[in-house]
Design an enzyme around this catalytic site. Structure first.
Site, PDB file in Angstrom:
ATOM      1  N   LYS A 192       0.834  -1.214   0.000  1.00  0.00           N
ATOM      2  CA  LYS A 192       0.000   0.000   0.000  1.00  0.00           C
ATOM      3  C   LYS A 192       0.861   1.253   0.000  1.00  0.00           C
ATOM      4  N   CYS A 223     -11.955   2.691  16.951  1.00  0.00           N
ATOM      5  CA  CYS A 223     -10.632   2.119  16.684  1.00  0.00           C
ATOM      6  C   CYS A 223      -9.760   2.013  17.938  1.00  0.00           C
ATOM      7  N   MET A 224      -9.470   3.129  18.591  1.00  0.00           N
ATOM      8  CA  MET A 224      -8.552   3.011  19.734  1.00  0.00           C
ATOM      9  C   MET A 224      -9.065   3.692  20.997  1.00  0.00           C
ATOM     10  N   MET A 239      -7.106  -4.247  17.087  1.00  0.00           N
ATOM     11  CA  MET A 239      -8.567  -4.195  17.134  1.00  0.00           C
ATOM     12  C   MET A 239      -9.248  -5.372  17.834  1.00  0.00           C
ATOM     13  N   GLY A 282      -4.041   2.123  14.467  1.00  0.00           N
ATOM     14  CA  GLY A 282      -4.287   1.733  13.087  1.00  0.00           C
ATOM     15  C   GLY A 282      -4.096   2.859  12.099  1.00  0.00           C
ATOM     16  N   GLN A 283      -4.634   4.030  12.438  1.00  0.00           N
ATOM     17  CA  GLN A 283      -4.636   5.131  11.473  1.00  0.00           C
ATOM     18  C   GLN A 283      -3.360   5.963  11.605  1.00  0.00           C
TER      19      GLN A 283
HETATM   20  N1  LIG Z   1     -16.910  -4.186  10.240  1.00  0.00           N
HETATM   21  C1  LIG Z   1     -15.909  -3.397  10.658  1.00  0.00           C
HETATM   22  N2  LIG Z   1     -16.045  -2.066  10.596  1.00  0.00           N
HETATM   23  C2  LIG Z   1     -15.044  -1.268  11.040  1.00  0.00           C
HETATM   24  C3  LIG Z   1     -13.860  -1.820  11.565  1.00  0.00           C
HETATM   25  C4  LIG Z   1     -13.741  -3.235  11.628  1.00  0.00           C
HETATM   26  O1  LIG Z   1     -12.725  -3.791  12.080  1.00  0.00           O
HETATM   27  N3  LIG Z   1     -14.791  -3.978  11.169  1.00  0.00           N
HETATM   28  N4  LIG Z   1     -12.862  -0.997  12.014  1.00  0.00           N
HETATM   29  C5  LIG Z   1     -13.171   0.369  12.400  1.00  0.00           C
HETATM   30  C6  LIG Z   1     -11.925   1.143  12.422  1.00  0.00           C
HETATM   31  S1  LIG Z   1     -10.689   0.556  13.451  1.00  0.00           S
HETATM   32  C7  LIG Z   1     -11.722   2.252  11.691  1.00  0.00           C
HETATM   33  S2  LIG Z   1     -10.298   3.158  11.921  1.00  0.00           S
HETATM   34  C8  LIG Z   1     -12.782   2.750  10.784  1.00  0.00           C
HETATM   35  C9  LIG Z   1     -12.295   3.439   9.523  1.00  0.00           C
HETATM   36  O2  LIG Z   1     -13.418   3.913   8.876  1.00  0.00           O
HETATM   37  P1  LIG Z   1     -13.427   5.169   7.891  1.00  0.00           P
HETATM   38  O3  LIG Z   1     -12.650   6.277   8.420  1.00  0.00           O
HETATM   39  O4  LIG Z   1     -14.848   5.460   7.607  1.00  0.00           O
HETATM   40  O5  LIG Z   1     -12.757   4.529   6.605  1.00  0.00           O
HETATM   41  P2  LIG Z   1     -11.775   5.124   5.517  1.00  0.00           P
HETATM   42  O6  LIG Z   1     -11.931   4.265   4.313  1.00  0.00           O
HETATM   43  O7  LIG Z   1     -10.433   5.259   6.057  1.00  0.00           O
HETATM   44  O8  LIG Z   1     -12.401   6.546   5.224  1.00  0.00           O
HETATM   45  C10 LIG Z   1     -11.607   7.649   4.957  1.00  0.00           C
HETATM   46  C11 LIG Z   1     -12.285   8.486   3.874  1.00  0.00           C
HETATM   47  O9  LIG Z   1     -11.545   9.681   3.699  1.00  0.00           O
HETATM   48  C12 LIG Z   1     -11.287   9.892   2.325  1.00  0.00           C
HETATM   49  N5  LIG Z   1     -10.053  10.690   2.242  1.00  0.00           N
HETATM   50  C13 LIG Z   1      -8.787  10.300   2.016  1.00  0.00           C
HETATM   51  N6  LIG Z   1      -7.936  11.330   2.141  1.00  0.00           N
HETATM   52  C14 LIG Z   1      -8.683  12.406   2.447  1.00  0.00           C
HETATM   53  C15 LIG Z   1      -8.387  13.779   2.712  1.00  0.00           C
HETATM   54  O10 LIG Z   1      -7.238  14.215   2.711  1.00  0.00           O
HETATM   55  N7  LIG Z   1      -9.443  14.579   3.007  1.00  0.00           N
HETATM   56  C16 LIG Z   1     -10.730  14.135   3.016  1.00  0.00           C
HETATM   57  N8  LIG Z   1     -11.689  14.985   3.334  1.00  0.00           N
HETATM   58  N9  LIG Z   1     -11.029  12.859   2.762  1.00  0.00           N
HETATM   59  C17 LIG Z   1     -10.031  12.007   2.500  1.00  0.00           C
HETATM   60  C18 LIG Z   1     -11.236   8.534   1.716  1.00  0.00           C
HETATM   61  O11 LIG Z   1     -11.549   8.573   0.345  1.00  0.00           O
HETATM   62  C19 LIG Z   1     -12.303   7.772   2.551  1.00  0.00           C
HETATM   63  O12 LIG Z   1     -13.565   7.845   1.959  1.00  0.00           O
HETATM   64  O13 LIG Z   1     -13.612   1.641  10.409  1.00  0.00           O
HETATM   65  C20 LIG Z   1     -14.226   1.026  11.506  1.00  0.00           C
HETATM   66  N10 LIG Z   1     -15.194   0.078  10.995  1.00  0.00           N
HETATM   67  N1  LIG Z   2      -3.844  -3.282   5.117  1.00  0.00           N
HETATM   68  C1  LIG Z   2      -4.418  -2.567   6.068  1.00  0.00           C
HETATM   69  N2  LIG Z   2      -3.724  -2.240   7.178  1.00  0.00           N
HETATM   70  C2  LIG Z   2      -4.334  -1.534   8.135  1.00  0.00           C
HETATM   71  C3  LIG Z   2      -5.663  -1.068   7.995  1.00  0.00           C
HETATM   72  C4  LIG Z   2      -6.364  -1.414   6.809  1.00  0.00           C
HETATM   73  O1  LIG Z   2      -7.535  -1.056   6.610  1.00  0.00           O
HETATM   74  N3  LIG Z   2      -5.699  -2.165   5.887  1.00  0.00           N
HETATM   75  N4  LIG Z   2      -6.248  -0.328   8.967  1.00  0.00           N
HETATM   76  C5  LIG Z   2      -5.456   0.180  10.056  1.00  0.00           C
HETATM   77  C6  LIG Z   2      -6.336   0.368  11.220  1.00  0.00           C
HETATM   78  S1  LIG Z   2      -7.187   1.843  11.363  1.00  0.00           S
HETATM   79  C7  LIG Z   2      -6.425  -0.554  12.212  1.00  0.00           C
HETATM   80  S2  LIG Z   2      -7.396  -0.176  13.554  1.00  0.00           S
HETATM   81  C8  LIG Z   2      -5.583  -1.749  12.233  1.00  0.00           C
HETATM   82  C9  LIG Z   2      -6.325  -3.048  12.640  1.00  0.00           C
HETATM   83  O2  LIG Z   2      -5.408  -4.083  12.742  1.00  0.00           O
HETATM   84  P1  LIG Z   2      -5.781  -5.517  13.357  1.00  0.00           P
HETATM   85  O3  LIG Z   2      -6.450  -5.381  14.639  1.00  0.00           O
HETATM   86  O4  LIG Z   2      -4.556  -6.332  13.298  1.00  0.00           O
HETATM   87  O5  LIG Z   2      -6.796  -6.090  12.248  1.00  0.00           O
HETATM   88  P2  LIG Z   2      -8.301  -6.545  12.181  1.00  0.00           P
HETATM   89  O6  LIG Z   2      -8.412  -7.291  10.907  1.00  0.00           O
HETATM   90  O7  LIG Z   2      -9.231  -5.421  12.378  1.00  0.00           O
HETATM   91  O8  LIG Z   2      -8.522  -7.527  13.432  1.00  0.00           O
HETATM   92  C10 LIG Z   2      -8.398  -8.879  13.258  1.00  0.00           C
HETATM   93  C11 LIG Z   2      -8.124  -9.616  14.510  1.00  0.00           C
HETATM   94  O9  LIG Z   2      -9.174  -9.528  15.470  1.00  0.00           O
HETATM   95  C12 LIG Z   2      -9.005 -10.643  16.336  1.00  0.00           C
HETATM   96  N5  LIG Z   2     -10.162 -10.912  17.221  1.00  0.00           N
HETATM   97  C13 LIG Z   2     -11.420 -11.268  16.930  1.00  0.00           C
HETATM   98  N6  LIG Z   2     -12.135 -11.490  18.065  1.00  0.00           N
HETATM   99  C14 LIG Z   2     -11.312 -11.256  19.106  1.00  0.00           C
HETATM  100  C15 LIG Z   2     -11.444 -11.278  20.537  1.00  0.00           C
HETATM  101  O10 LIG Z   2     -12.485 -11.591  21.109  1.00  0.00           O
HETATM  102  N7  LIG Z   2     -10.367 -10.914  21.268  1.00  0.00           N
HETATM  103  C16 LIG Z   2      -9.176 -10.589  20.690  1.00  0.00           C
HETATM  104  N8  LIG Z   2      -8.157 -10.264  21.469  1.00  0.00           N
HETATM  105  N9  LIG Z   2      -9.016 -10.606  19.362  1.00  0.00           N
HETATM  106  C17 LIG Z   2     -10.067 -10.904  18.568  1.00  0.00           C
HETATM  107  C18 LIG Z   2      -8.728 -11.763  15.394  1.00  0.00           C
HETATM  108  O11 LIG Z   2      -7.940 -12.728  16.043  1.00  0.00           O
HETATM  109  C19 LIG Z   2      -7.992 -11.085  14.221  1.00  0.00           C
HETATM  110  O12 LIG Z   2      -6.649 -11.426  14.161  1.00  0.00           O
HETATM  111  O13 LIG Z   2      -5.010  -1.955  10.965  1.00  0.00           O
HETATM  112  C20 LIG Z   2      -4.359  -0.805  10.432  1.00  0.00           C
HETATM  113  N10 LIG Z   2      -3.640  -1.261   9.277  1.00  0.00           N
HETATM  114  S1  SF4 Z   3       2.899   3.009   7.078  1.00  0.00           S
HETATM  115 FE1  SF4 Z   3       1.745   1.089   7.028  1.00  0.00          FE
HETATM  116  S2  SF4 Z   3       0.698   1.120   5.048  1.00  0.00           S
HETATM  117 FE2  SF4 Z   3       2.365   2.605   4.921  1.00  0.00          FE
HETATM  118  S3  SF4 Z   3       4.108   1.472   4.085  1.00  0.00           S
HETATM  119 FE3  SF4 Z   3       4.281   1.405   6.313  1.00  0.00          FE
HETATM  120  S4  SF4 Z   3       3.308  -0.506   6.879  1.00  0.00           S
HETATM  121 FE4  SF4 Z   3       2.615  -0.032   4.788  1.00  0.00          FE
HETATM  122 MO   LIG Z   4      -8.736   1.755  13.022  1.00  0.00          MO
END
Ligand SMILES: Nc1nc2c(c(=O)[nH]1)N[C@H]1C(S)=C(S)[C@@H](COP(=O)(O)OP(=O)(O)OC[C@H]3O[C@@H](n4cnc5c(=O)[nH]c(N)nc54)[C@H](O)[C@@H]3O)O[C@H]1N2
Ligand SMILES: Nc1nc2c(c(=O)[nH]1)N[C@H]1C(S)=C(S)[C@@H](COP(=O)(O)OP(=O)(O)OC[C@H]3O[C@@H](n4cnc5c(=O)[nH]c(N)nc54)[C@H](O)[C@@H]3O)O[C@H]1N2
Ligand code: SF4
Ligand SMILES: [Mo]
Length: 775
Positions: free
Chosen positions: A91, A180-181, A364, A401-402
């Site tokens: 990415k 998220c956090m 997460m 994550g972010q």
């Molecule tokens: N089912 C499920 N849902 C989840 C999660 C999960 O584990 N499972 N995880 C949650 C977590 S941890 C997170 S962090 C959230 C993330 O959820 P979101 O924040 O809703 O997801 P993103 O796709 O990061 O959305 C970012 C948006 O900003 C836009 N964008 C990119 N750059 C810019 C910029 O510079 N300015 C503006 N204005 N827009 C921009 C992108 O096009 C995108 O539409 O999702 C949550 N939702």
């Molecule tokens: N490629 C990529 N990288 C990313 C992101 C992305 O969208 N894409 N998003 C970023 C963001 S904002 C976030 S928040 C992170 C998320 O990073 P992670 O937390 O690593 O990823 P997820 O896929 O959301 O979570 C998956 C994990 O949830 C665990 N899980 C499910 N149920 C339970 C439970 O009851 N207890 C515990 N302890 N674990 C459980 C599973 O074991 C699984 O491994 O990734 C960041 N990095």
């Molecule tokens: S900051 Fe995350 S998404 Fe970007 S290059 Fe490093 S590991 Fe990959």
């Molecule tokens: Mo996140």
């Protein structure tokens, strides 16, 4: 100029001379190492290279962007950045390609008679400002809201907070980092009284063991994971993957231990039971630096419409803690966690061995948990009981994550209860904010209003009548979107969406504002290890696309707050940072000055006397420790961290006869969240074109499900049809299905549940009950 994925694989095969880091990287296909990056760039290219942080994850890799004739044409890892030392993941390497997408938002769009009409940006901003003003006049300050992001830059978060809390005077400001956090923050505050990890990535170079608690670093924090693999191959460090799903991380680990969802609470307690029972406790550390406390239990799951919760912690003694742990013997816990007694004892022995250094990582799985705050507390318990904390190679490390979850969401504080320093409930903190913002102290309300889930419930009820989302896509990412989408479509709420691309959220907007993307604006992020990272604008934005911070400033001016926002368009990032920095002076949170940020590839705070503090709370490294002891948890008034009595409690919804499977959701390495950016990057889209529902092969066999077959996943809230995936990317445990949420054509959040941790208010996206049937 970019190498294609196929060329890249060929190239990897040909690479003979590999550094240790690259050797580790080559073990994992998501990583791209320096020589390969160079190979993608023609030798005769005369590129202008500019440094910055990666747009995507919280690892915060340094990138160098090569521009030619005003266009970004290449990206490579910044070898000077200590985070990634030149490495990038797929990415990171391909990130700038999304700006070339044909459907990029270049102009403001205003909905007129059901159709979007291209509108000059000034006119669109006039409309947004007048709507916001009118709504406040008619319905009061708390009828308007902003919903922002852990991907907003520090200046963007700062001006949003100043506008909402300082100028308008409402605490209706939240961000997606609540999803998220928030549990990580609540965990830090309850245990240590101050937010963010004590250690840093350098811990990786010293640890003997890495234990991951339900996260998938190989895909989500790939560059950090490759640093761990490097230590595994060069020093024999071990990676233990403790999770509910077999992922790519499990495959690369030394040991994969699976547990039943939610039972991590019990296993962590069992580990602490073993530590004490085997006399592995570091008695002098605990006696000098820790207290024991218990809090409320059976506190519900926040599913009621308006949920109120307040905890009353009670100090207890060590004997009470020992008594509490008696319910968590390995034998008792093995029965419902499905972790064997042997594996529980194995984990306990890692934490218990005084001669081994351990880093715990989580993300997460722990945070998106109806007892997410407790689960954070329990991980700290293991490190506090053994004194394995705040030392190189020893420590609990909560991953973000972010890219600016720490820098913006937490430090600037774009949550309803937060201020750039401290919280709205605290008079001193309000007074400081009022002074720096130059607003009357009375302007800043002292009560938090809505956390994220409640904010969208308030939109649905009609209590919020104007909402502006920036850098987030809530109608894909919120839990239970089957309720909140109709809520956002109601005429009672005026919806403004700032994005770079059209999304399912912009589909319901009254006004769509075109934003400049990452390298088209300057900015500052803060990564997982408290590293503040600055970058300059590198290319021009297309059409009338505008930096988010500047759009907020333009709205503030139009609402009559111009005097409070005296920034210039050319230099607003620097001007805002200089103002913001005043909030964080001092040894506990001092931030580097601009000239240092501009020079370095990120600087860790606390930045004191020209030096970063790498390990907080340890007197050897941290100048803020001032009680004469070797460790000082100065976030708490008595300098002691808390070991919490946190019991096991079941999930908000568990499988039953009607809905017999657990639904777990998450991510894949190729895509970023809702896919809006990465699905517009051809190589990433081709590598992972669509979402799927993953089965354990035994379940698939029992149900007669074959790979690719269409499956309907339904819960009490909604349903979603996806192709089955068996033995592909990952492997859920029996009785569980997994779905990634990146695909807007298959909205799995219509199915998820909006229950949350009552302390942190973070929803549990990892657990609800579903049924699966052939569609
Ligand atoms: N089912 C499920 N849902 C989840 C999660 C999960 O584990 N499972 N995880 C949650 C977590 S941890 C997170 S962090 C959230 C993330 O959820 P979101 O924040 O809703 O997801 P993103 O796709 O990061 O959305 C970012 C948006 O900003 C836009 N964008 C990119 N750059 C810019 C910029 O510079 N300015 C503006 N204005 N827009 C921009 C992108 O096009 C995108 O539409 O999702 C949550 N939702
Ligand atoms: N490629 C990529 N990288 C990313 C992101 C992305 O969208 N894409 N998003 C970023 C963001 S904002 C976030 S928040 C992170 C998320 O990073 P992670 O937390 O690593 O990823 P997820 O896929 O959301 O979570 C998956 C994990 O949830 C665990 N899980 C499910 N149920 C339970 C439970 O009851 N207890 C515990 N302890 N674990 C459980 C599973 O074991 C699984 O491994 O990734 C960041 N990095
Ligand atoms: S900051 Fe995350 S998404 Fe970007 S290059 Fe490093 S590991 Fe990959
Ligand atoms: Mo996140």
């Amino acid at each position: 100029m970019y190498t294609s994925l196929t060329n890249r694989r060929e190239f990897i095969k040909k690479m003979a001379k590999l550094s240790a880091m690259a050797a580790a990287a080559s073990m994992f296909p998501g990583i791209i190492f320096a020589e390969e990056q160079e190979a993608g760039i023609p030798a005769d290219a005369k590129l202008d290279w500019k440094k910055g942080p990666c747009r995507f994850c919280g690892v915060g890799c340094g990138i160098l962007v090569g521009t030619e004739n005003g266009k970004a044409v290449a990206v490579k890892g910044d070898p000077k950045c200590e985070v990634n030392k030149g490495l990038l993941c797929v990415k990171g390497y391909h990130q700038t390609m999304c700006v070339q997408a044909r459907d990029r938002l270049t102009h403001a769009l205003v909905k007129k008679n059901g159709r979007y009409v291209k509108t000059p940006i000034d006119e669109a901003l006039d409309l947004v400002a007048s709507k916001m003003k009118e709504t406040i006049e008619k319905h009061g300050k708390d009828s308007v809201a902003m919903y922002t992001s852990g991907q907003s830059t520090i200046p963007e978060g700062y001006v949003a907070s100043k506008l909402m809390k300082g100028a308008i005077g409402t605490n209706n400001l939240e961000c997606n980092a609540r999803l998220c956090m928030a549990s990580a923050v609540a965990g830090f505050l309850t245990t240590f009284g101050t937010d963010e990890p004590m250690g840093c990535y350098e811990d990786i170079d010293h640890a003997d063991y890495f234990v991951t608690w339900g996260n998938n670093m190989a895909e989500m924090h790939p560059v950090l994971f490759s640093r761990m693999l490097e230590q595994k191959s060069t020093r024999g460090a071990k990676i233990i993957d403790f999770a509910t799903r077999t992922s790519r991380s499990s495959g690369a680990s030394d040991r994969s231990i699976l547990f039943e969802p939610q039972t991590d609470l019990a296993v962590a307690n069992a580990i602490c039971y073993e530590i004490i029972n085997n006399n592995w406790m570091n008695k002098s550390f605990v006696e000098k630096h820790c207290n024991f406390s218990k809090g409320l239990t059976n506190m519900g799951y926040g599913t009621e419409d308006k949920y109120k919760f307040s905890d009353k912690p009670e100090k207890v003694d060590f004997e009470a803690y020992k008594e509490f742990l008696k319910d968590y013997t390995p034998e008792k816990v093995a029965k419902y966690s499905k972790v064997s007694v042997k594996d529980i004892k194995y984990l306990a022995a890692i934490y218990g061995d005084p001669n081994k250094k351990v880093v715990s990582y989580w993300c997460m799985g722990v945070n998106q948990h109806t007892r997410g705050t407790w689960m954070n507390n329990l991980i700290y318990n293991m490190h506090l009981l053994t004194g394995k904390i705040s030392q190189p190679g020893n420590g609990p490390f909560s991953l973000t994550g972010q890219p600016s979850a720490c820098g913006t969401a937490r430090e600037v504080g774009t949550f309803t209860h937060k201020l750039p320093k401290g919280v709205v409930m605290n008079e001193k903190h309000r007074r400081l904010a009022a002074k720096i913002w130059k607003v009357p102290y009375e302007n800043i309300p002292s009560k938090p209003t809505y956390h994220t889930t409640e904010m969208f419930r308030a939109v649905d009820r009609g209590d919020i009548k104007f909402i502006w989302t920036q850098v987030t896509n809530p109608l894909v990412s919120l839990p239970k979107t089957s309720r909140y989408r109709p809520g956002m479509q109601k005429d009672s709420c005026f919806v403004v969406v700032s994005d770079v691309f059209p999304t399912p959220t912009s589909d319901v907007a009254d006004v769509i504002l075109p934003a400049s993307w990452h390298i088209e604006k300057g900015g500052i992020y803060g990564n997982s290890e408290r590293r503040t990272q600055y970058w300059d604008q590198m290319v021009e934005a297309p059409g009338e696309a505008t930096p988010d911070a500047w759009m907020t400033i333009e709205i503030a001016k139009r609402m009559g707050f111009g005097e409070l926002f005296p920034y210039t368009r050319e230099n607003h990032v620097d001007e805002i940072y200089n103002e913001y920095r005043q909030f964080h002076e001092g040894v506990k949170h001092g931030m580097a000055p601009l000239d240092v940020l501009k020079k370095e590839s990120g600087v860790i705070w606390p930045y004191v006397d020209g030096k970063s503090t790498q390990w907080r709370f340890n007197a050897t490294y941290d100048p803020a420790c001032d009680n004469g002891e070797d460790f000082h948890f100065y976030g708490k008034p008595d300098g002691r961290a808390i070991i919490w009595l946190r019991p096991f409690e079941p999930a908000a919804e568990s499988p039953d006869d009607e809905y017999p499977f657990w639904l777990n959701t998450g991510r894949v390495v190729e895509h970023w969240h809702t896919g809006s950016m990465t699905r517009r990057i051809p190589v990433l889209h081709q590598a992972m074109p669509a979402a799927y529902v993953e089965f354990h092969p035994d379940d698939a066999k029992k149900l007669g499900v074959r790979n690719g077959e269409k499956i309907k996943v339904s819960s009490r809230r909604g349903s979603c049809i996806l192709p089955a995936s068996i033995n592909e990317r990952g492997l859920p445990t029996r009785g569980q299905v997994f779905v990634p949420f990146f695909d807007e054509n298959m909205l799995i959040n219509d199915v998820t549940l909006d229950a949350f941790c009552p302390i942190s208010k973070e929803p549990d996206f990892k657990k609800c009950a579903v049924k699966v049937e052939k569609a």
